[in-house]
Design a protein around this motif. Structure first.
Motif, PDB file in Angstrom:
ATOM      1  N   THR A  93       0.819  -1.212   0.000  1.00 35.42           N
ATOM      2  CA  THR A  93       0.000   0.000   0.000  1.00 35.42           C
ATOM      3  C   THR A  93       0.854   1.263   0.000  1.00 35.42           C
ATOM      4  N   GLY A  94       0.328   2.271  -0.667  1.00 37.33           N
ATOM      5  CA  GLY A  94       0.964   3.578  -0.627  1.00 37.33           C
ATOM      6  C   GLY A  94       0.163   4.555   0.207  1.00 37.33           C
ATOM      7  N   ASP A  95      -0.866   4.048   0.868  1.00 31.60           N
ATOM      8  CA  ASP A  95      -1.758   4.885   1.667  1.00 31.60           C
ATOM      9  C   ASP A  95      -1.255   4.934   3.111  1.00 31.60           C
ATOM     10  N   GLU A  96      -0.936   6.128   3.566  1.00 30.87           N
ATOM     11  CA  GLU A  96      -0.406   6.299   4.922  1.00 30.87           C
ATOM     12  C   GLU A  96      -1.392   5.836   5.985  1.00 30.87           C
ATOM     13  N   ASN A  97      -2.658   6.093   5.770  1.00 29.57           N
ATOM     14  CA  ASN A  97      -3.670   5.695   6.752  1.00 29.57           C
ATOM     15  C   ASN A  97      -3.747   4.173   6.893  1.00 29.57           C
ATOM     16  N   ILE A  98      -3.616   3.482   5.770  1.00 28.53           N
ATOM     17  CA  ILE A  98      -3.645   2.017   5.810  1.00 28.53           C
ATOM     18  C   ILE A  98      -2.399   1.486   6.515  1.00 28.53           C
ATOM     19  N   ARG A  99      -1.246   2.079   6.211  1.00 28.24           N
ATOM     20  CA  ARG A  99      -0.010   1.663   6.891  1.00 28.24           C
ATOM     21  C   ARG A  99      -0.125   1.870   8.396  1.00 28.24           C
ATOM     22  N   ASP A 100      -0.677   3.020   8.789  1.00 22.71           N
ATOM     23  CA  ASP A 100      -0.826   3.300  10.219  1.00 22.71           C
ATOM     24  C   ASP A 100      -1.764   2.303  10.892  1.00 22.71           C
ATOM     25  N   GLU A 101      -2.822   1.939  10.187  1.00 25.09           N
ATOM     26  CA  GLU A 101      -3.737   0.921  10.719  1.00 25.09           C
ATOM     27  C   GLU A 101      -3.001  -0.401  10.930  1.00 25.09           C
ATOM     28  N   ALA A 102      -2.155  -0.751   9.966  1.00 31.44           N
ATOM     29  CA  ALA A 102      -1.389  -1.997  10.076  1.00 31.44           C
ATOM     30  C   ALA A 102      -0.384  -1.918  11.227  1.00 31.44           C
ATOM     31  N   TYR A 103       0.317  -0.781  11.361  1.00 35.45           N
ATOM     32  CA  TYR A 103       1.256  -0.611  12.476  1.00 35.45           C
ATOM     33  C   TYR A 103       0.532  -0.748  13.822  1.00 35.45           C
ATOM     34  N   TYR A 104      -0.626  -0.131  13.904  1.00 36.38           N
ATOM     35  CA  TYR A 104      -1.426  -0.175  15.128  1.00 36.38           C
ATOM     36  C   TYR A 104      -1.799  -1.611  15.488  1.00 36.38           C
ATOM     37  N   ARG A 105      -2.237  -2.360  14.486  1.00 40.03           N
ATOM     38  CA  ARG A 105      -2.646  -3.743  14.735  1.00 40.03           C
ATOM     39  C   ARG A 105      -1.448  -4.625  15.098  1.00 40.03           C
ATOM     40  N   ILE A 106      -0.316  -4.386  14.439  1.00 42.78           N
ATOM     41  CA  ILE A 106       0.886  -5.149  14.784  1.00 42.78           C
ATOM     42  C   ILE A 106       1.291  -4.857  16.230  1.00 42.78           C
ATOM     43  N   GLY A 107       1.201  -3.581  16.614  1.00 43.01           N
ATOM     44  CA  GLY A 107       1.519  -3.216  17.995  1.00 43.01           C
ATOM     45  C   GLY A 107       0.684  -3.995  18.992  1.00 43.01           C
ATOM     46  N   TRP A 108      -0.607  -4.087  18.742  1.00 36.25           N
ATOM     47  CA  TRP A 108      -1.477  -4.811  19.662  1.00 36.25           C
ATOM     48  C   TRP A 108      -1.242  -6.315  19.627  1.00 36.25           C
ATOM     49  N   LEU A 109      -0.854  -6.827  18.472  1.00 35.51           N
ATOM     50  CA  LEU A 109      -0.507  -8.251  18.406  1.00 35.51           C
ATOM     51  C   LEU A 109       0.718  -8.543  19.275  1.00 35.51           C
ATOM     52  N   TYR A 110       1.689  -7.623  19.261  1.00 39.39           N
ATOM     53  CA  TYR A 110       2.867  -7.820  20.112  1.00 39.39           C
ATOM     54  C   TYR A 110       2.505  -7.682  21.591  1.00 39.39           C
ATOM     55  N   ILE A 111       1.524  -6.845  21.893  1.00 39.28           N
ATOM     56  CA  ILE A 111       1.051  -6.775  23.279  1.00 39.28           C
ATOM     57  C   ILE A 111       0.450  -8.115  23.691  1.00 39.28           C
ATOM     58  N   GLU A 112      -0.323  -8.720  22.781  1.00 40.68           N
ATOM     59  CA  GLU A 112      -0.888 -10.048  23.057  1.00 40.68           C
ATOM     60  C   GLU A 112       0.217 -11.074  23.307  1.00 40.68           C
ATOM     61  N   MET A 113       1.355 -10.863  22.660  1.00 40.91           N
ATOM     62  CA  MET A 113       2.488 -11.782  22.807  1.00 40.91           C
ATOM     63  C   MET A 113       3.416 -11.355  23.949  1.00 40.91           C
ATOM     64  N   ALA A 114       3.008 -10.298  24.671  1.00 44.23           N
ATOM     65  CA  ALA A 114       3.799  -9.765  25.794  1.00 44.23           C
ATOM     66  C   ALA A 114       5.171  -9.273  25.349  1.00 44.23           C
ATOM     67  N   SER A 115       5.251  -8.795  24.107  1.00 47.95           N
ATOM     68  CA  SER A 115       6.502  -8.215  23.594  1.00 47.95           C
ATOM     69  C   SER A 115       6.352  -6.698  23.609  1.00 47.95           C
ATOM     70  N   TRP A 116       6.529  -6.120  24.792  1.00 47.73           N
ATOM     71  CA  TRP A 116       6.222  -4.707  24.984  1.00 47.73           C
ATOM     72  C   TRP A 116       7.124  -3.797  24.164  1.00 47.73           C
ATOM     73  N   GLY A 117       8.395  -4.141  24.072  1.00 46.92           N
ATOM     74  CA  GLY A 117       9.324  -3.310  23.314  1.00 46.92           C
ATOM     75  C   GLY A 117       8.952  -3.249  21.836  1.00 46.92           C
ATOM     76  N   LYS A 118       8.610  -4.399  21.271  1.00 43.84           N
ATOM     77  CA  LYS A 118       8.222  -4.435  19.860  1.00 43.84           C
ATOM     78  C   LYS A 118       6.896  -3.704  19.646  1.00 43.84           C
ATOM     79  N   ALA A 119       6.002  -3.838  20.613  1.00 47.75           N
ATOM     80  CA  ALA A 119       4.723  -3.128  20.506  1.00 47.75           C
ATOM     81  C   ALA A 119       4.958  -1.626  20.454  1.00 47.75           C
ATOM     82  N   LYS A 120       5.797  -1.133  21.365  1.00 48.10           N
ATOM     83  CA  LYS A 120       6.096   0.299  21.406  1.00 48.10           C
ATOM     84  C   LYS A 120       6.747   0.763  20.109  1.00 48.10           C
TER      85      LYS A 120
END
Length: 202
Positions: free
Chosen positions: A153-180
Motif C-alpha cells: 500500500t501507498g496509503d499512509e492511513n492504511i499503513r498506520d492501521e497496520a502498524y497499530y494492529r501489529i503493535g497490539w498483536l505484540y502486546i498479546e504476545m507480551a513483547s512490549w518493546g516491539k509493541a512500542k
C-alpha cells in the motif's frame, strides 16, 4: 413344399396384422403422449440476481451464516459477471469469521485478494486475515500478513492501521518493546486517532 408355402402365408398374415395394428394405434399413442407431456410441463426455475443476492444478505443479517455462505456461492456461480461478486466474496469470508470458522475465513479472504488485487475490500480482507489468525493464536502469521499489506500500500492511513494492529498483536504476545516500536511508526496525524501519543513518547 406345400407346408413351406402355407407357413410363409401364415407369417405374412401375422406381419400384415401387426403392421396395421401398429399404424392404427400410433396416432392415438402420440396424441396421448402429447397430452401427458403438456399436463406434466412444469415452469422453469428462474434465478434473479437481485433476489438471490438479497436472500443471501437476509440470511447473513439474521446470523444464518452457513446458509448465507451457500447462497452467496450460488450467486457467484450463476452471476459471475455481476458487480456484486466482490462484496459477495467478502461476505463469505465474514460469515466464516462470525461463525468461528477462522481457517476458512482466511482462505476466503485470500481468494478475494488474489482475484481483485488492491481494492477497498481487499484491504479489509488483509485486516480480517490478521484478525482470523489472531483468533487462531497464530500471531506470527497475523503479523506477516500485515507486513505484506504495508509493503503493497501507498496509503499512509492504511499503513498506520497496520502498524497499530501489529503493535497490539505484540502486546498479546507480551513483547512490549516491539509493541512500542510499531506504535511509534504511526504517523503524527494519526497518533491522536489511535490515542497513542503518550504511549509512543514514554
Amino acid at each position: 413344399m406345400r407346408n413351406i408355402r402355407v407357413r410363409n402365408i401364415f407369417f405374412a398374415g401375422h406381419f400384415v396384422t401387426f403392421f396395421l395394428v401398429f399404424f392404427l394405434f400410433l396416432p392415438c399413442s402420440q396424441s396421448y403422449a402429447g397430452s401427458d407431456s403438456e399436463a406434466d410441463v412444469k415452469p422453469f426455475l428462474i434465478i434473479d440476481a437481485n433476489k438471490q443476492f438479497e436472500f443471501a444478505e437476509y440470511l447473513f443479517s439474521n446470523q444464518e451464516y452457513a446458509s448465507a455462505i451457500s447462497e452467496y456461492e450460488r450467486f457467484i456461480y450463476f452471476f459471475p459477471k455481476d458487480d456484486r461478486i466482490e462484496p459477495a466474496m467478502f461476505k463469505i469470508g465474514m460469515a466464516h469469521f462470525k461463525s468461528k470458522g477462522f481457517r476458512q475465513a482466511v482462505n476466503a479472504f485470500k481468494v478475494l485478494i488474489e482475484k481483485y488485487g488492491q481494492t477497498a475490500l481487499s484491504i479489509k480482507s488483509y485486516l480480517m486475515i490478521s484478525e482470523s489468525y489472531a483468533k487462531l493464536n497464530a500471531f506470527d502469521d497475523a503479523i506477516i500478513n500485515l507486513h505484506n499489506l504495508i509493503t503493497i500500500t501507498g496509503d499512509e492511513n492504511i499503513r498506520d492501521e497496520a502498524y497499530y494492529r501489529i503493535g497490539w498483536l505484540y502486546i498479546e504476545m507480551a513483547s512490549w518493546g516491539k509493541a512500542k516500536n510499531y506504535f511509534s511508526k504511526i504517523s503524527a496525524p494519526n497518533k491522536d486517532t489511535y490515542r497513542l501519543k503518550r504511549l509512543a513518547v514514554d
